[in-house]
Write an enzyme that holds these catalytic residues in place. Structure first.
Site, short mmCIF file in Angstrom:
data_model
loop_
_atom_site.label_atom_id
_atom_site.label_comp_id
_atom_site.label_asym_id
_atom_site.label_seq_id
_atom_site.Cartn_x
_atom_site.Cartn_y
_atom_site.Cartn_z
CB ALA A 509 -0.93 0.00 1.21
CD GLU A 528 9.17 -0.54 7.18
OE1 GLU A 528 9.07 -1.09 8.30
OE2 GLU A 528 8.23 -0.46 6.36
CG ASN A 536 1.74 -8.37 7.08
OD1 ASN A 536 2.69 -8.84 7.67
ND2 ASN A 536 0.55 -8.26 7.61
N GLY A 542 0.70 -13.83 -2.72
CA GLY A 542 0.99 -13.11 -3.95
C GLY A 542 -0.11 -13.06 -4.98
CG ASP A 776 3.63 1.05 15.27
OD1 ASP A 776 3.09 0.41 16.17
OD2 ASP A 776 4.83 0.94 15.00
NE ARG A 835 -7.46 -16.68 4.06
CZ ARG A 835 -6.84 -15.67 3.46
NH1 ARG A 835 -7.08 -14.43 3.87
NH2 ARG A 835 -6.00 -15.86 2.47
CG HIS A 943 -6.34 -8.99 7.00
ND1 HIS A 943 -5.45 -8.59 6.04
CD2 HIS A 943 -7.30 -8.05 7.02
CE1 HIS A 943 -5.87 -7.45 5.49
NE2 HIS A 943 -7.00 -7.11 6.09
CD GLU A 972 -3.70 -6.27 8.09
OE1 GLU A 972 -4.04 -7.00 9.03
OE2 GLU A 972 -2.68 -6.48 7.39
CG LEU A 988 -1.71 -9.19 -2.29
CD1 LEU A 988 -1.04 -10.23 -3.18
CD2 LEU A 988 -0.67 -8.26 -1.70
#
Length: 1006
Positions: A509, A528, A536, A542, A776, A835, A943, A972, A988
């Site tokens: 992102a 960063e 992530n 992918g 954060d 999931r 997630h 996210e 993604l």
């Protein structure tokens, strides 16, 4: 005039303290369930009285619904007076005065501790904390009654023999809530302007003073505790606090007590301002306020701390943690003796510390005898000289994907070089460990080096590899472990930068946002906090979910897919929310036309934007434990599904090579529309986008943690950050900031606190996430007033490594190939389910453990594997292999006959295309070709669906539902899209789509 710690102090009420020392109120959580005093409490306070001028007894709730923590003490009924009197008498016994702190938690009250009662507050605004309930707004009558209750509590304190009370107007409790513009949105006499927000604290103070007068309490001490600032936006700032104190001073309380973690505390709002708040206080106090003693607290451990506090301008000192370690603190420092910093593990009884308190002060507890033994061993090792057998030694470091060869070269007395062959490792995940760590070991000639954030496992592997080489060279590696760490050259530099946009986070992102900014000819700086970029994204499977019918039509449909379409055709429209109805009806017509063409003999994979949208909506629709249903925000879901194919094309332009030979289905995706890059995991995305950013002169600052957003005139205009060496970075922006720092999947405590969905989240649950994903960005947004949505829902990945939480160990394949068996050898779920269904089913099994069963054919489909990796994992029991199903069952401690019957039954379902046990509707492989494999799995946090509230331009929305100028969020860290469950492949899709949108919008909307 110099103040002495041990001189008497006369207060306005006429009371006199023997010295300037008080024991701070600390919650010891040791009262009975109803708030009555216990023998443990009396014992604790009794043994701390004596030389200390006064002991302030911890928060005492004035109403039964006002508890803010377990084991709280109460003063809400007359029945509690006898117990409170015994406590006051115990404090008086050794000569100290007893002051009782009065409070009501307001919106901070926990319903679990208050009979399930909804908290009350000035306004129905939830606190910015995990699991905070929206409080009920107090009516005018309730406000008046609350004021009366503080008076009644004061009467009880007088009858119980206390020398005074302290009104608790701090720590975000009720009085502070009435003064705070964040929690008080009233428009009556109790809220609105700053003056009206002061009315409640003033009314309580006057009521307490009246109660003292009416009950003939001469020389009765009345203090007021306050918190100087709030991080909330809008929130209390220091000039607001000075207005409050200067106003309250007109009522002449005996003292004001600041609530802070240090008597030298500076602003928590403007962290660049290094002036202590006490200095500001002295400058801004009125003449009336100047006559009222100010009490300082926080970090007062030794006599010199207390004396420095008086020199700074405090009149009284409040000592907290030091009184846990030393019950006779005042006596000890009067003799100029040093006070210990830690408690010995054997001294609970000696120090008269109640068990509930002992449990929460573990950070202060050490085994002093063992510490001394460790010190002696360490000292002996540090004095030893090393002697190596010179030469080159070949060892291995365990990486993410393979054992990494290392060559370590020694002279007789030094490590000369360390070379790590990382060619088989996933690029971007651990490279900093291979580059920097060997240099630090060599430069310091020590193994006592700090691991690099985000590469902990790999760093430890490098250290262990060097340790093994030291052994082979004939020396004890513990000698190098005992050597001091290299001295870090900390910097007090402040780096000033100016750019167009700052992007926080370097995952998919963040890189998409940065690339989009650069495409528009603007400058960007990325921050960063870890040494490696990728977040992530570099760990993902992918696959990007994006409907592309012209491509998908070249692939045949499956029987199970047609069943899914037919089920959607028959889905009740009354179950669909109104905003989705038009798309649902369009989809039904599309499916109808598709199924008609199927009857004519055509056989292709159907897809559409509407199908993706409805599946995202239905797949994310969940109810929490209270039955409240949450769905994806329609406009956000629509924006995602309308634009994701464009994201795939955009990524292709940036250099990502997608495999067009297969259309795959990510785990839990519900449909085959996965666009998968050629390289394993998410590496190709990070490589391509980071190359684009760097080639277009974007700046990436690694190991730089964003601390605070800079807000001026209601707009975000920059970021304050800290580099790994302590240097400060202050970046000013022309357009604003994009937060793309990820969710909070690696912060188990945060997940547990917000959780409203899972029945149980174990404390030791693993995560598939990067260790950087700790919430954060969400915290940064909240500091400037951002609203949060969907925080109670987190997603687990059911097929994670039981030891590490990693996804890509063992033999992992697409859902149509899964065969799950529990420890008894039974299938227990439709492996093709979502999931959360899979995770709940797995958590219900013994130890939450199950196995994925496969045969030799699986190696042709398994992701991210090699024969070398398979062999290594078999050796390490990460993977089990056998030539027969019976032998595999024995390795797994299962009954062989029962296990074989389970697999044979599954194979029968594959042959007929239907699962009679769990209605699985997609199959690719049978379990029939030796050798056979079993991969142990457990659910892990994967997630988090909740996050900062955004609109369709990715602009962050505040708690009043207004956009925050100059602040955008993507990925996210943002909530509202995936609701209660995120479909596989949609992560993604989300990060690249909203990352692009954020980068475009922050320039266009300026």
């Amino acid at each position: 005039m110099t103040k002495s710690l041990f001189e008497k102090v006369k207060l306005a009420s006429g009371a006199e303290l023997d010295n300037r020392i008080t024991m701070a109120p600390m919650t010891i959580q040791s009262a009975y369930f109803d708030g009555s005093v216990t023998a443990e409490m009396i014992d604790y306070y009794k043994h701390r009285s004596g030389k200390v001028g006064a002991i302030i007894v911890e928060s005492c709730f004035v109403m039964d619904n006002g508890r803010g923590f377990p084991g709280a003490i109460g003063i809400d009924t007359d029945e509690k007076i006898p117990g409170l009197k015994r406590l006051a008498d115990a404090i008086h016994e050794n000569g100290s005065k007893a002051i009782l702190q009065l409070y009501h938690a307001g919106r901070m009250a926990d319903p679990k501790l208050n009979g399930g009662a909804t908290p009350i507050s000035a306004s129905p605004v939830a606190a910015l904390r995990p699991n905070a309930a929206v409080p009920r707004e107090m009516t005018a009558l309730q406000v008046e009654d609350m004021i009366h209750q503080f008076g009644e509590a004061t009467r009880r304190a007088i009858e119980a023999g206390y020398d005074g009370v302290e009104i608790h107007g701090a720590n975000t409790y009720l009085l502070q809530q009435f003064f705070s513009p964040h929690s008080n949105r009233r428009t009556d006499e109790w809220g609105g302007s700053r003056q009206k927000r002061t009315n409640f604290p003033m009314a309580v103070l006057k009521e307490v003073q009246k109660a003292a007068k009416d009950n003939g309490a001469e020389n009765f001490i009345i203090g007021y505790r306050f918190s100087p600032e709030e991080l909330e936006e809008p929130g209390i700032r220091f000039d607001d606090t000075m207005y409050l104190l200067n106003t309250l001073a007109e009522a002449h309380p005996d003292y004001f007590h600041i609530s802070a973690n240090s008597y030298k505390r500076t602003s928590i709002v403007d962290t660049a301002d290094k002036e202590p708040l006490i200095s500001k206080y002295l400058k801004l106090q009125s003449d009336t306020l100047a006559d009222i003693p100010i009490m300082g607290v926080g970090s007062i451990g030794q006599r010199e701390d207390a004396e420095e506090a008086l020199e700074l301008g405090y009149d009284l000192v409040s000592v907290g943690k030091a009184y846990l370690v030393e019950p006779h603190w005042a006596e000890k420092i009067e003799k100029n003796e040093k006070v210990e910093d830690f408690v010995d593990i054997h001294d609970q009884r000696l120090l008269h510390i109640p068990s509930p308190l002992w449990k929460v002060m573990d950070f202060m507890i050490v085994d002093k005898e063992e510490e001394q033994r460790k010190y002696e061993r360490l000292k002996a090792l540090q004095n030893k000289k090393v002697k190596y057998n010179p030469g080159t030694y070949e060892v291995f470091a365990q990486g993410h994907n393979a054992n990494l060869p290392m060559k370590v070269v020694f002279s007789e007395d030094e490590i000369v070089s360390i070379e790590v062959d990382d060619s088989n490792e996933s690029e971007g995940i651990a490279n900093p460990a291979f580059e920097r760590l060997p240099n630090e070991i060599i430069n310091g000639q020590t193994l006592n080096v700090d691991v690099i954030s985000g590469a902990t496992v790999t760093c430890e592997a490098v250290i262990e590899g060097v340790a093994e080489a030291i052994k082979q060279a004939g020396e004890n590696p513990d000698i190098l472990r005992a050597r001091p760490k290299p001295v870090v050259e900390w910097s007090d530099e402040t780096i000033e930068e100016t750019t167009d946009v700052v992007v926080i986070g370097t995952g998919g992102a963040g890189l998409s946002a940065a690339a989009s900014v650069l495409e528009q000819g603007k400058e960007v700086i990325m921050l960063e906090k870890f040494a490696a970029i990728g977040g992530n994204t570099i760990r993902t499977g992918g696959q990007v979910n994006a409907p592309e019918p012209s491509w998908q039509n070249t692939f045949p449909s499956l029987h199970g897919e047609q069943e899914t379409l037919e089920a959607l055709m028959n889905h009740d429209e009354n179950d669909i929310e109104e905003e989705y109805l038009e798309d649902f009806r369009t989809l039904k017509q599309q499916i109808k036309e598709y199924l008609e063409t199927q009857k004519e003999g055509q056989d292709y994979l159907f897809d559409s934007i509407e199908l993706h949208r409805i599946q995202t909506y239905l797949g994310g629709r969940r109810a929490d434990r209270n039955g409240k249903v949450i769905t994806g925000q329609y406009d956000l879901v629509k924006t995602l599904t309308d634009n994701v194919l464009e994201s795939v094309k955009w990524l292709t332009e940036k250099g990502v090579h997608f495999d067009r030979t297969i259309v795959d289905m990510p785990v839990g995706a519900l449909w085959r529309r996965g666009h998968k890059p050629m390289k394993a995991q998410g590496l190709e995305f990070i490589e391509s986008l980071s190359d684009y950013v760097r080639k277009n002169h974007g700046q990436i600052m690694t190991e730089t943690t964003a601390d605070r957003l800079i807000k001026e005139d209601g707009k975000i205009v920059g970021v304050e950050a800290t580099k790994h060496n302590g240097a400060k970075v202050r970046i000013h922006t022309c357009y604003g900031v994009v937060i793309a720092a990820g969710g909070f999947g690696a912060n188990t405590q945060m997940i547990q606190q917000y959780n409203t969905y899972w029945d149980n989240i174990p404390d030791d649950i693993k995560t598939t996430n990067s260790p950087a994903i700790t919430g954060d960005g969400i915290k940064l947004g909240v500091q400037v007033g951002a609203d949060l949505v969907g925080m109670g829902f987190s997603q687990m990945m059911p097929i994670s490594d039981p030891k590490t939480g990693a996804l890509f160990t063992g033999l992992i394949v697409t859902p149509s190939n899964f065969v799950f068996v529990n420890k008894d050898g039974d299938r227990f779920v439709n492996e093709f389910e979502s999931r959360d269904v899979l995770s709940k089913a797995a958590l219900d099994q013994k130890d939450g453990l199950f196995y994925i069963i496969a045969d030799e054919n699986i190696k042709e489909l398994a992701m991210n594997t090699s024969q070398e990796k398979i062999d290594k994992e078999i050796e390490e029991k990460v993977l089990y292999k056998a030539d027969t199903l019976e032998d595999l069952a024995r390795q797994l401690n299962m009954d062989p006959d029962h296990f074989v019957k389970t697999i044979e039954r599954y194979n029968d379902f594959v042959d007929k295309g239907h699962d009679d046990d769990f209605s699985k509707n997609a199959f690719d492989l049978k379990i029939e070709r030796a050798p056979f494999y079993a991969t142990p799995r457990k659910p892990a946090v994967h997630h988090t669906m909740g996050g900062l509230k955004i609109d369709t331009t990715a602009q962050v929305i505040d708690i009043d539902n207004n956009p925050i100028k100059g602040l955008y969020a993507a990925g996210e860290v943002a909530g509202g899209i995936h609701a209660g469950n995120r479909l596989g492949g949609n992560a993604l899709a989300d990060i690249f789509t909203y990352g692009r949108i954020a980068g475009q919008s922050i320039i266009k909307n300026h």
